[in-house]
Motif scaffolding. Sequence first.
Motif: not given
Length: 131
Positions: A90-94, A115
Amino acid sequence: MPKPSFFINQSGFILPYVVFISALVLIALSASIHMYHNEIYMTDIEMENIKTETLLQMGYTNYMKTIETGESPGEQFYTFPQGRVHIQFVESKAILNIKTTTNKNQRQTFVRPFSMPSEEKCRDCHKIPIN
Protein backbone atom coordinates in the motif's frame (compact mmCIF):
# COMPACT_ATOMS: atom_id res chain seq x y z
CA MET A 1 -17.50 -67.44 68.30
CA PRO A 2 -15.19 -64.98 66.55
CA LYS A 3 -16.07 -61.30 66.58
CA PRO A 4 -17.35 -60.22 63.11
CA SER A 5 -15.33 -57.51 61.39
CA PHE A 6 -17.02 -54.63 59.60
CA PHE A 7 -14.90 -55.31 56.48
CA ILE A 8 -16.41 -58.74 55.96
CA ASN A 9 -19.86 -57.99 57.25
CA GLN A 10 -22.45 -59.40 54.86
CA SER A 11 -25.03 -56.76 55.66
CA GLY A 12 -23.65 -54.31 53.07
CA PHE A 13 -21.52 -52.00 55.21
CA ILE A 14 -18.60 -52.11 52.73
CA LEU A 15 -20.72 -51.13 49.67
CA PRO A 16 -20.72 -47.36 50.28
CA TYR A 17 -16.90 -47.36 50.48
CA VAL A 18 -16.57 -49.28 47.21
CA VAL A 19 -19.05 -46.99 45.45
CA PHE A 20 -17.31 -43.87 46.77
CA ILE A 21 -13.83 -45.07 45.74
CA SER A 22 -15.13 -46.19 42.32
CA ALA A 23 -16.74 -42.79 41.79
CA LEU A 24 -13.49 -41.01 42.68
CA VAL A 25 -11.52 -43.20 40.27
CA LEU A 26 -14.02 -42.59 37.45
CA ILE A 27 -14.04 -38.83 38.06
CA ALA A 28 -10.23 -38.72 38.03
CA LEU A 29 -10.10 -40.83 34.86
CA SER A 30 -12.72 -38.67 33.14
CA ALA A 31 -10.86 -35.46 34.07
CA SER A 32 -7.58 -36.88 32.77
CA ILE A 33 -9.17 -37.84 29.45
CA HIS A 34 -10.73 -34.37 29.13
CA MET A 35 -7.37 -32.67 29.86
CA TYR A 36 -5.68 -34.92 27.28
CA HIS A 37 -8.19 -33.89 24.60
CA ASN A 38 -7.66 -30.22 25.50
CA GLU A 39 -3.88 -30.65 25.20
CA ILE A 40 -4.29 -32.20 21.73
CA TYR A 41 -6.54 -29.31 20.68
CA MET A 42 -4.11 -26.69 22.02
CA THR A 43 -1.19 -28.43 20.30
CA ASP A 44 -3.04 -28.30 16.96
CA ILE A 45 -3.72 -24.59 17.42
CA GLU A 46 -0.08 -23.93 18.35
CA MET A 47 1.16 -25.87 15.32
CA GLU A 48 -1.10 -23.80 13.05
CA ASN A 49 0.26 -20.59 14.61
CA ILE A 50 3.82 -21.79 13.98
CA LYS A 51 2.89 -22.55 10.35
CA THR A 52 1.36 -19.06 10.03
CA GLU A 53 4.52 -17.42 11.38
CA THR A 54 6.65 -19.54 9.05
CA LEU A 55 4.51 -18.55 6.08
CA LEU A 56 4.86 -14.90 7.07
CA GLN A 57 8.65 -15.13 7.18
CA MET A 58 8.97 -17.13 3.95
CA GLY A 59 6.59 -14.82 2.10
CA TYR A 60 8.36 -11.68 3.32
CA THR A 61 11.77 -13.10 2.36
CA ASN A 62 10.56 -14.01 -1.13
CA TYR A 63 9.00 -10.56 -1.49
CA MET A 64 12.31 -8.91 -0.57
CA LYS A 65 14.11 -11.11 -3.14
CA THR A 66 11.55 -10.04 -5.74
CA ILE A 67 12.19 -6.38 -4.89
CA GLU A 68 15.96 -6.99 -5.19
CA THR A 69 15.54 -8.17 -8.77
CA GLY A 70 14.17 -4.74 -9.65
CA GLU A 71 10.51 -5.66 -9.93
CA SER A 72 8.20 -2.94 -8.67
CA PRO A 73 6.46 -3.63 -5.37
CA GLY A 74 2.85 -4.44 -5.78
CA GLU A 75 0.78 -7.53 -5.31
CA GLN A 76 2.51 -10.88 -4.97
CA PHE A 77 1.13 -14.39 -4.41
CA TYR A 78 3.28 -17.21 -3.09
CA THR A 79 2.36 -20.85 -2.59
CA PHE A 80 4.31 -22.99 -0.13
CA PRO A 81 3.80 -26.55 1.16
CA GLN A 82 2.24 -25.19 4.38
CA GLY A 83 -0.14 -22.75 2.66
CA ARG A 84 -0.44 -19.55 0.66
CA VAL A 85 0.74 -15.96 1.15
CA HIS A 86 -0.69 -12.82 -0.45
CA ILE A 87 1.39 -9.66 -0.07
CA GLN A 88 0.12 -6.26 -1.12
CA PHE A 89 2.11 -3.02 -0.98
CA VAL A 90 0.00 0.00 0.00
CA GLU A 91 2.02 2.91 -1.34
CA SER A 92 -0.01 5.70 0.26
CA LYS A 93 0.70 4.35 3.76
CA ALA A 94 4.05 2.65 2.99
CA ILE A 95 2.92 -0.64 4.52
CA LEU A 96 2.71 -4.26 3.49
CA ASN A 97 -0.53 -6.16 3.99
CA ILE A 98 0.43 -9.81 4.34
CA LYS A 99 -2.36 -12.38 4.34
CA THR A 100 -1.50 -15.98 5.14
CA THR A 101 -3.70 -19.05 4.74
CA THR A 102 -2.57 -22.45 6.02
CA ASN A 103 -3.60 -25.79 4.56
CA LYS A 104 -6.16 -26.16 7.37
CA ASN A 105 -7.66 -22.81 6.22
CA GLN A 106 -6.48 -20.75 9.19
CA ARG A 107 -6.23 -17.18 7.96
CA GLN A 108 -4.27 -14.35 9.49
CA THR A 109 -3.42 -10.84 8.32
CA PHE A 110 -0.25 -8.97 9.23
CA VAL A 111 0.59 -5.32 8.60
CA ARG A 112 4.25 -4.30 8.40
CA PRO A 113 5.80 -0.92 7.71
CA PHE A 114 7.87 -1.01 4.55
CA SER A 115 10.36 1.28 2.89
CA MET A 116 12.06 0.57 -0.39
CA PRO A 117 15.61 -0.65 0.22
CA SER A 118 18.38 1.37 -1.38
CA GLU A 119 20.79 -0.18 -3.88
CA GLU A 120 23.55 -0.62 -1.28
CA LYS A 121 21.23 -2.20 1.27
CA CYS A 122 19.65 -4.40 -1.34
CA ARG A 123 22.94 -6.12 -2.21
CA ASP A 124 23.50 -7.03 1.44
CA CYS A 125 19.88 -7.77 2.43
CA HIS A 126 20.39 -11.47 3.05
CA LYS A 127 24.00 -11.49 4.23
CA ILE A 128 24.39 -12.44 7.87
CA PRO A 129 27.31 -10.71 9.60
CA ILE A 130 29.80 -13.11 11.17
CA ASN A 131 31.26 -11.89 14.47
